[in-house]
Design a protein around this motif. Structure first.
Motif, PDB file in Angstrom:
ATOM      1  N   GLY A 162       0.739  -1.077  -0.136  1.00 46.70           N
ATOM      2  CA  GLY A 162       0.234   0.001   0.054  1.00 46.70           C
ATOM      3  C   GLY A 162       0.858   1.257   0.058  1.00 46.70           C
ATOM      4  N   LYS A 163       1.979   1.086  -0.178  1.00 46.92           N
ATOM      5  CA  LYS A 163       2.902   2.205  -0.337  1.00 46.92           C
ATOM      6  C   LYS A 163       3.011   2.715  -1.543  1.00 46.92           C
ATOM      7  CE  LYS A 163       5.819   0.964   3.862  1.00 46.92           C
ATOM      8  NZ  LYS A 163       7.259   0.663   4.184  1.00 46.92           N
ATOM      9  N   SER A 164       3.070   4.137  -1.702  1.00 41.39           N
ATOM     10  CA  SER A 164       3.184   4.735  -3.003  1.00 41.39           C
ATOM     11  C   SER A 164       4.649   5.353  -3.000  1.00 41.39           C
ATOM     12  CB  SER A 164       1.995   5.632  -3.031  1.00 41.39           C
ATOM     13  OG  SER A 164       0.684   5.191  -3.103  1.00 41.39           O
ATOM     14  N   LYS A 165       5.004   5.726  -4.272  1.00 37.15           N
ATOM     15  CA  LYS A 165       6.325   6.375  -4.617  1.00 37.15           C
ATOM     16  C   LYS A 165       5.810   7.092  -5.966  1.00 37.15           C
ATOM     17  CE  LYS A 165      11.224   6.070  -5.288  1.00 37.15           C
ATOM     18  NZ  LYS A 165      12.455   5.344  -5.326  1.00 37.15           N
ATOM     19  N   ARG A 166       6.398   8.375  -6.032  1.00 40.22           N
ATOM     20  CA  ARG A 166       6.176   8.983  -7.257  1.00 40.22           C
ATOM     21  C   ARG A 166       7.295   8.795  -8.047  1.00 40.22           C
ATOM     22  NH1 ARG A 166       7.924  14.313  -8.971  1.00 40.22           N
ATOM     23  NH2 ARG A 166       6.445  15.223 -10.525  1.00 40.22           N
ATOM     24  N   LEU A 167       7.007   8.382  -9.381  1.00 37.00           N
ATOM     25  CA  LEU A 167       7.963   8.152 -10.193  1.00 37.00           C
ATOM     26  C   LEU A 167       8.299   9.622 -11.090  1.00 37.00           C
ATOM     27  CD1 LEU A 167       6.789   4.761 -11.483  1.00 37.00           C
ATOM     28  CD2 LEU A 167       8.344   5.210  -9.612  1.00 37.00           C
ATOM     29  N   GLY A 168       7.637  10.343 -11.035  1.00 36.89           N
ATOM     30  CA  GLY A 168       7.881  11.675 -11.717  1.00 36.89           C
ATOM     31  C   GLY A 168       7.196  11.715 -13.041  1.00 36.89           C
ATOM     32  N   VAL A 169       7.434  12.631 -14.058  1.00 36.66           N
ATOM     33  CA  VAL A 169       6.586  12.963 -15.250  1.00 36.66           C
ATOM     34  C   VAL A 169       7.161  11.838 -16.423  1.00 36.66           C
ATOM     35  CG1 VAL A 169       5.940  14.456 -17.061  1.00 36.66           C
ATOM     36  CG2 VAL A 169       5.946  15.365 -14.669  1.00 36.66           C
ATOM     37  N   GLN A 170       6.077  11.266 -16.964  1.00 33.89           N
ATOM     38  CA  GLN A 170       6.983  10.292 -17.741  1.00 33.89           C
ATOM     39  C   GLN A 170       6.167  10.753 -19.213  1.00 33.89           C
ATOM     40  OE1 GLN A 170       6.255   6.468 -16.659  1.00 33.89           O
ATOM     41  NE2 GLN A 170       7.862   6.369 -15.067  1.00 33.89           N
ATOM     42  N   TYR A 171       6.513  10.157 -20.224  1.00 30.31           N
ATOM     43  CA  TYR A 171       5.899  10.692 -21.690  1.00 30.31           C
ATOM     44  C   TYR A 171       5.554   9.484 -22.440  1.00 30.31           C
ATOM     45  CZ  TYR A 171       7.974  15.246 -20.080  1.00 30.31           C
ATOM     46  OH  TYR A 171       8.374  16.271 -19.391  1.00 30.31           O
ATOM     47  N   PHE A 172       4.406   9.475 -23.169  1.00 30.41           N
ATOM     48  CA  PHE A 172       3.927   8.476 -23.821  1.00 30.41           C
ATOM     49  C   PHE A 172       3.424   9.155 -25.071  1.00 30.41           C
ATOM     50  CE2 PHE A 172       3.580   7.230 -19.322  1.00 30.41           C
ATOM     51  CZ  PHE A 172       4.206   5.974 -19.261  1.00 30.41           C
ATOM     52  N   ARG A 173       3.498   8.197 -26.295  1.00 30.39           N
ATOM     53  CA  ARG A 173       3.245   8.638 -27.387  1.00 30.39           C
ATOM     54  C   ARG A 173       2.185   7.359 -28.182  1.00 30.39           C
ATOM     55  NH1 ARG A 173       7.898   9.686 -31.099  1.00 30.39           N
ATOM     56  NH2 ARG A 173       7.913  11.699 -29.845  1.00 30.39           N
ATOM     57  N   VAL A 174       1.037   8.230 -28.554  1.00 27.00           N
ATOM     58  CA  VAL A 174      -0.159   7.291 -28.965  1.00 27.00           C
ATOM     59  C   VAL A 174      -0.506   7.742 -30.541  1.00 27.00           C
ATOM     60  CG1 VAL A 174      -2.305   6.308 -28.437  1.00 27.00           C
ATOM     61  CG2 VAL A 174      -0.677   7.206 -26.783  1.00 27.00           C
ATOM     62  N   GLY A 175      -0.746   6.508 -31.537  1.00 26.96           N
ATOM     63  CA  GLY A 175      -1.156   6.756 -32.516  1.00 26.96           C
ATOM     64  C   GLY A 175      -2.781   6.545 -32.467  1.00 26.96           C
ATOM     65  N   ILE A 176      -3.641   7.665 -33.046  1.00 26.05           N
ATOM     66  CA  ILE A 176      -4.799   7.673 -33.006  1.00 26.05           C
ATOM     67  C   ILE A 176      -5.748   7.974 -34.304  1.00 26.05           C
ATOM     68  CG2 ILE A 176      -6.863   8.872 -31.837  1.00 26.05           C
ATOM     69  CD1 ILE A 176      -5.308   7.521 -29.904  1.00 26.05           C
ATOM     70  N   GLN A 177      -6.460   7.179 -34.763  1.00 26.66           N
ATOM     71  CA  GLN A 177      -7.248   7.418 -35.921  1.00 26.66           C
ATOM     72  C   GLN A 177      -8.633   8.048 -35.287  1.00 26.66           C
ATOM     73  OE1 GLN A 177      -7.281   3.211 -38.102  1.00 26.66           O
ATOM     74  NE2 GLN A 177      -6.217   4.381 -39.718  1.00 26.66           N
ATOM     75  N   ALA A 178      -8.881   9.023 -36.419  1.00 24.72           N
ATOM     76  CA  ALA A 178     -10.283   9.749 -36.377  1.00 24.72           C
ATOM     77  C   ALA A 178     -11.159   9.510 -37.293  1.00 24.72           C
ATOM     78  CB  ALA A 178      -9.842  11.230 -35.844  1.00 24.72           C
ATOM     79  N   THR A 179     -12.374   9.700 -37.036  1.00 20.59           N
ATOM     80  CA  THR A 179     -13.470   9.596 -38.008  1.00 20.59           C
ATOM     81  C   THR A 179     -14.380  10.907 -37.829  1.00 20.59           C
ATOM     82  OG1 THR A 179     -15.014   8.169 -36.765  1.00 20.59           O
ATOM     83  CG2 THR A 179     -13.255   7.062 -38.286  1.00 20.59           C
ATOM     84  N   GLY A 180     -14.959  11.248 -38.699  1.00 14.23           N
ATOM     85  CA  GLY A 180     -15.863  12.330 -38.442  1.00 14.23           C
ATOM     86  C   GLY A 180     -15.321  13.359 -39.389  1.00 14.23           C
ATOM     87  N   PRO A 181     -15.933  14.745 -39.013  1.00 11.20           N
ATOM     88  CA  PRO A 181     -15.606  16.152 -39.819  1.00 11.20           C
ATOM     89  C   PRO A 181     -14.256  16.593 -39.272  1.00 11.20           C
ATOM     90  CG  PRO A 181     -17.361  16.588 -37.925  1.00 11.20           C
ATOM     91  CD  PRO A 181     -17.031  14.952 -38.011  1.00 11.20           C
TER      92      PRO A 181
END
Length: 365
Positions: A162-181
């Motif tokens: 139940g202990k928590s430790k902050r790992l800091g800011v991490q960055y993630f890149r994602v590919g997203i397909q979009a439909t619509g206008p």
């Protein structure tokens, strides 16, 4: 004798009239023959022409208007400007996906189904990592309707105890397909907006850190200066942050500024003042209308007694022998032609191996 003279007069008048008629029918010096009948006919012809122009004027005007307003034959209409695709929808979807991905684990893969429909099996225990906060820092349309979105997440690790430790800011890149206008990031009008991730997120390096350009405040007034401009800034910020006094006594006429309500701080202490004045000191207020830009650093004490460091960019104007606050600026002023530069490279220490948490890894099932 009388009768003879009368006869002679009548004969003379007849001869004169005949001579006049004859001279009228004879050509003049220009070679034209003119007569009373001809002149009358010419006058009637001119009047008829004038009336014809008067009557035809409205008709000709109407025809000219219709010909001007009618589209030119063969003229091409300009094509409507294409609406640029908006990254807002794909960016928001990617941010939600990264948050769900960090919290998911073995047995909870279905939690990712609204974002990613690929087959996967996660090896990490659910809830091992969470994003306490996240935001999109970059988005780019790599193909029409297909986006690359980078999400920054403040990640916290949780162990079995139940202990928590902050790992800091991490960055993630994602590919997203979009439909619509285009407003939804897609390419098809009159269709419902929708989004789908093409794979699990990829953890990437942090963006390059930058050192800001030089600020425009070259004169340092310190924190205990008796400069009238510093006194105005001190009184204004105390009223602005604590609400203990009225702002009107420190602001220019017509300036519309409201104190923060409810007041978040109980006291304010100025710790530093910089401005763009060229002189070393401003013990005397200059002529009316003089403008001064300040950067004021303060320590504000909240209601619980904790100090909070803040900075404010102010614009002051002189009037009637005193400085007055004209505006709270949107951002500190920077020098002209002073772009940011790359900051010295620093390496963020990695968490200990004993506390490091493995990333979820997909496997085909």
């Amino acid at each position: 004798m009388v009768e003879a003279e009368a006869w002679d007069d009548e004969v003379g008048e007849v001869e004169v009239d005949e001579a006049r008629e004859t001279s009228a029918d004879e050509p003049d010096d220009t070679g034209w023959k003119t007569s009373t009948a001809q002149m009358a006919g010419l006058s009637r012809l001119i009047r008829a022409g004038v009336w014809a122009l008067v009557v035809s004027g409205p008709v000709l005007g109407t025809l000219a208007f219709l010909s001007a307003s009618a589209p030119a034959q063969g003229a091409t209409k300009p094509a409507p400007a294409a609406t640029p695709a908006s990254p807002v929808g794909p960016a928001g979807f990617a941010e939600l996906f990264v948050s769900a991905y960090l919290q998911a684990g073995q047995g909870t893969e279905r939690d990712l189904a609204p974002y990613y429909s690929g087959s996967l099996a996660l090896a990490v225990k659910p809830g091992t990592r969470t994003a306490t906060q996240s935001t999109v820092i970059a988005s780019r349309e790599v193909q029409p309707g297909y986006w690359s979105v980078t999400v920054a997440a403040d990640v916290t690790a949780h162990d079995d105890k139940g202990k928590s430790k902050r790992l800091g800011v991490q960055y993630f890149r994602v590919g997203i397909q979009a439909t619509g206008p285009a407003g939804a990031g897609g390419t098809a009008q009159n269709t419902t907006a929708g989004y789908a991730a093409t794979s699990l997120p990829a953890q990437v390096a942090a963006p390059t850190a930058l050192k800001p350009g030089a600020l425009a405040y070259e004169s340092d007034r310190g924190s205990s200066s008796s400069d009238p401009s510093v006194e105005t800034a001190r009184g204004f910020l105390a009223a602005y942050l604590t609400g203990t006094t009225e702002l009107d006594r420190y602001t220019s006429p017509g300036t519309r500024l409201q104190p923060i309500s409810p007041a978040p701080y109980a006291a304010v202490k100025v710790t530093g003042v910089q401005d763009d004045a060229t002189s070393a000191g401003q013990q005397k207020v200059p002529a009316d209308g003089t403008v001064l830009h300040q950067l004021v650093l303060v320590d504000a004490t909240d209601q619980a007694g904790s100090p909070v460091s803040l900075s404010y960019a102010l614009t002051l104007k002189s009037r009637a022998g005193r400085w007055e606050v004209a505006s709270v600026d949107d951002a500190p002023a920077i020098r002209a032609s002073s772009p940011p530069s790359a900051a010295p490279h620093t390496t963020t220490p990695s968490p200990d191996a004993s506390t490091a948490v493995p990333s979820p890894s997909p496997s085909n099932s």
